[in-house]
Structure formats: C-alpha cells, structure tokens
Design an enzyme around this catalytic site. Sequence first.
Site, short mmCIF file in Angstrom:
data_model
loop_
_atom_site.label_atom_id
_atom_site.label_comp_id
_atom_site.label_asym_id
_atom_site.label_seq_id
_atom_site.Cartn_x
_atom_site.Cartn_y
_atom_site.Cartn_z
N TYR A 13 0.85 -1.30 -0.03
CA TYR A 13 -0.06 0.04 0.13
C TYR A 13 0.81 1.29 0.00
O TYR A 13 0.23 2.23 -0.43
CB TYR A 13 -0.95 -0.01 1.44
CG TYR A 13 -2.20 -0.83 1.03
CD1 TYR A 13 -3.29 -0.63 0.50
CD2 TYR A 13 -2.04 -2.24 1.61
CE1 TYR A 13 -4.40 -1.37 0.47
CE2 TYR A 13 -2.99 -3.11 1.28
CZ TYR A 13 -4.29 -2.72 0.63
OH TYR A 13 -5.43 -3.39 0.61
N CYS A 277 -1.41 1.71 10.45
CA CYS A 277 -0.37 2.51 11.30
C CYS A 277 -0.74 2.95 12.68
O CYS A 277 -0.16 2.70 13.48
CB CYS A 277 0.00 3.57 10.34
SG CYS A 277 0.96 3.35 8.98
#
Length: 464
Positions: A13, A277
């Site tokens: 990604y 994240c």
Amino acid sequence: MQVKSICCIGAGYVGGPTMAVIAQKCPHIKVTVVDVNASRIAAWNDENLDNLPVFEPGLDNIVGEARGRNLFFSTDVDQAIDEADMIFISVNTPTKTYGKGKGMAADLKYIELCARQIASVSKTNKIVVEKSTLPVRTASAIKNILDHTGNGVEFQILSNPEFLAEGTAVEDLFAPDRVLIGGDTSDKGQEAIQALVDVYANWVPKERILTTNVWSSELSKLTANAFLAQRVSSINSLSALCEKTGADVNEVAKAIGLDSRIGSKFLKSSVGFGGSCFQKDILNLVYIAKTYGLNEVADYWEQVIIMNDYQKNRFSNNIVSTLYNTVSGKKITFLGWAFKKDTNDTRESAAIQVADNLLNEQAQIEVYDPKVIEERMYADLDYLNTRTEDENRSLLKVKNDPYEACKDSHAIAVLTEWDEFKTYDWQRIYDNMLKPAFVFDGRGILDTKALEKIGFVCYSIGKG
C-alpha cells in the site's frame, strides 16, 4: 549525486502508489518495484488496471501512464538492487507476536532481511531509504549491517516516512503537507539527503521538503500517527457520554473544531479507527517509552488504544443488548469491511473485532463491501484464531449484492463510510427485513431521521 535508478523493495500500500507517482513525476528516473510475492507483482503488471492489488482513486491512471516507460514491477530483487542508485525499503513492520516486546514492539525481521540482501548484492555505493514506519534508531541498526559486509561499498541511510492517508493516497502524494527526510549530519549524509530532495523537488515545492537528523525523522512519524489517533479516541470517548446525556457528538465536534487552536480534522466519531499504522505505531511508541523506563509516558499513549478497543466492543455490545440481549441465530448484515472508504485495506478494521464479538454470540453475519474480496475477510477472521476456519465460513457469508445481504436480516451495521450506502433504496431494504428492523450506523453517515420515517429503529454513534 543525481539519481537515475530507484528500486523499491515492497509492492504494498505504500511502495506501489509512492513509486508510481515518483515514476510519473520523474520520467528521467527508472523506478523498479520488487517483491517476493509473485502473485502481487503479477497483479501490478495485469493489463486490466481494475485488477491492481491496491485500490486508490486515480492510481490506475498513473500506473497505466508510467508502467513500461520508466515504472516496472518485478520479482527479481537482486537485479533491481544491483542497478539502483537509491533503494527504498517499504516492507511490512508488523507488531511482534512472539518473544520480547510481544504485542507492542515492531517486528523488524523483514527490515533486517532487506538490509542483508542489499549488502550481499551491492557492488556500488547506494543510498538506502527507510520508507516503512520504524522505531527510533533503526537506521543505525541497518547501517551497522550494511557497513560490515566487507564489500567495500559505502551506504548512506535516510529516513523518509510516509504520511499517506489511504483513500486519498494519490492526492497526498501529489500535494503533500510536507516531505520529511532525515539523514546523517556528515557531508556525505547531507549529499544523500540532497539527492532525495532533488527527486521530490520535481513536483513538491522546496518549502514543503523538511530535512532533519535521522532520529527526529523516525520519531516524527510515530508521533504524527499517535497524535491523530489520540484525537479520534478523544472524540470517541465523548461519544459514549453524548449518548447517555442526549448530546450530539457531531455538534460537539463542530463546536470545538471551530476553535483555531484545535481545528476540525480527525474529530469524526465512529466505531473506532483502523488501518495499518495507528495502532501499530502507538504500541511501538509505548514499547520504546517502556524500554527507556518512561512508564508514565507509556501509560498515557496506551490509553489511546484502550479507548479504541472500548469503542468497538461498546458498538457490538449495543447491538446485542438492543436485539433483546441475544443475537444467537439472528442474521446481522455488515455494510463495509474495509477500515475506511476508498481503499480495499482491512488491516485493524473495526469490522473485524465487531464481527468476532458477534460471532462469539452465535450471530449469523452477512457482509457486503464494494472493494474487499471474500478471501481477505476470512483471512482477517482466521488470523484471530478465535474459531476454526470452517466455523468462520459457516457463520459469516460474503455477498456481492447489498440488497441480498440485507434480505431477512434482523439488523444492519454500517462499519465503513462508503458513499454508496447513503444512496441505497432504503425502503426496499426495510420491506425485505425482519421487523422491528434495526440500523446501527457506526460511521454516522446515514440520514437516520429519514430512515425512522420509513420505520427503522436507528442507533447512530454519539447521538442520544
């Protein structure tokens, strides 16, 4: 030094979209993205751009323009390393599931493997760029491995963390708030920094390119995500209070967001934050603080994660209590599985935990998501090891049609804020559901007043 050839290890990604934009904006630089996952590379090379492994609005057009010209996807990692002047490391850094630091520390085994492969292959001087999110002082560990190979090759290590928001990654790459580059303070370190500055300067204004020492850069990435996640958990903590008092969390968020000292971003209450994240980086920050004996600092940031888990569990508990304290054998429809709209990424998605909780209560779940494939959903559940793979496939079904997913359902839970959910024929959905028909809007995107006129019983996060 002028960079003529870039290699990026990791076609996920971050690596895929970042390198595609660099290739488009820098046609004079050859950009090669490599990965040991052959099926992922095959998807990046697929003639049908709808089959790219990463969905981001606008990414297909960029890949289509640059691929084959100066953008290449390959499984030949050694050749790409050998040819490159600059090597980006963009591999996964998951939270450790074993040993020291289990559940908090970043697992750096893939980073170390990259460093050792770069060291063994390189015959000329290289600039190595950390693109993955890493703990502070990782650069020194990478440099230590590279400098002790005995090949006589000089390496400079830079930290260039990504600040992309999935769903708007292309937009973020085209016009970033800032590009952060950290490097060594020596003359050669500064030359390496300038080489990367020159790459970004092809389209990013110089005033938006910030250079620091490498440790400040590494810590800035963790800190940025921690602050953003903290805002989400803060507003989510108040959503629970709003529901008890009759306040509206959206009105509260708007009121405080107009304060210039606070601002309006990341004050949208929901069922909880997800993505690759936020949780990982906060846990990493917690672990770093604990290793330095800063236990109060660790406790402070750990509370952000605790609040996020509370919000997900609160949402699923509310579904159970509203449906007369049992969902056993009842069909619950999930609209959305991705952690946010405009991406097919499901990492740490709130839908996974909510589904797991409801499956533990023996609910029957049917899911519709416009971009997430069936195999991904089952992999997410299987990873939890809560049930057998067969049980997950028996209790949860994936549908390609939202109306079919909602048919004969007791309740609908909105877990992703896909725009299309707002445009459905909700009268048709209501007519085909069991009554009373419940809607649990975990993203606050539906017109609940209109739904209540149809006959739905509605629950929306943060509304009393």
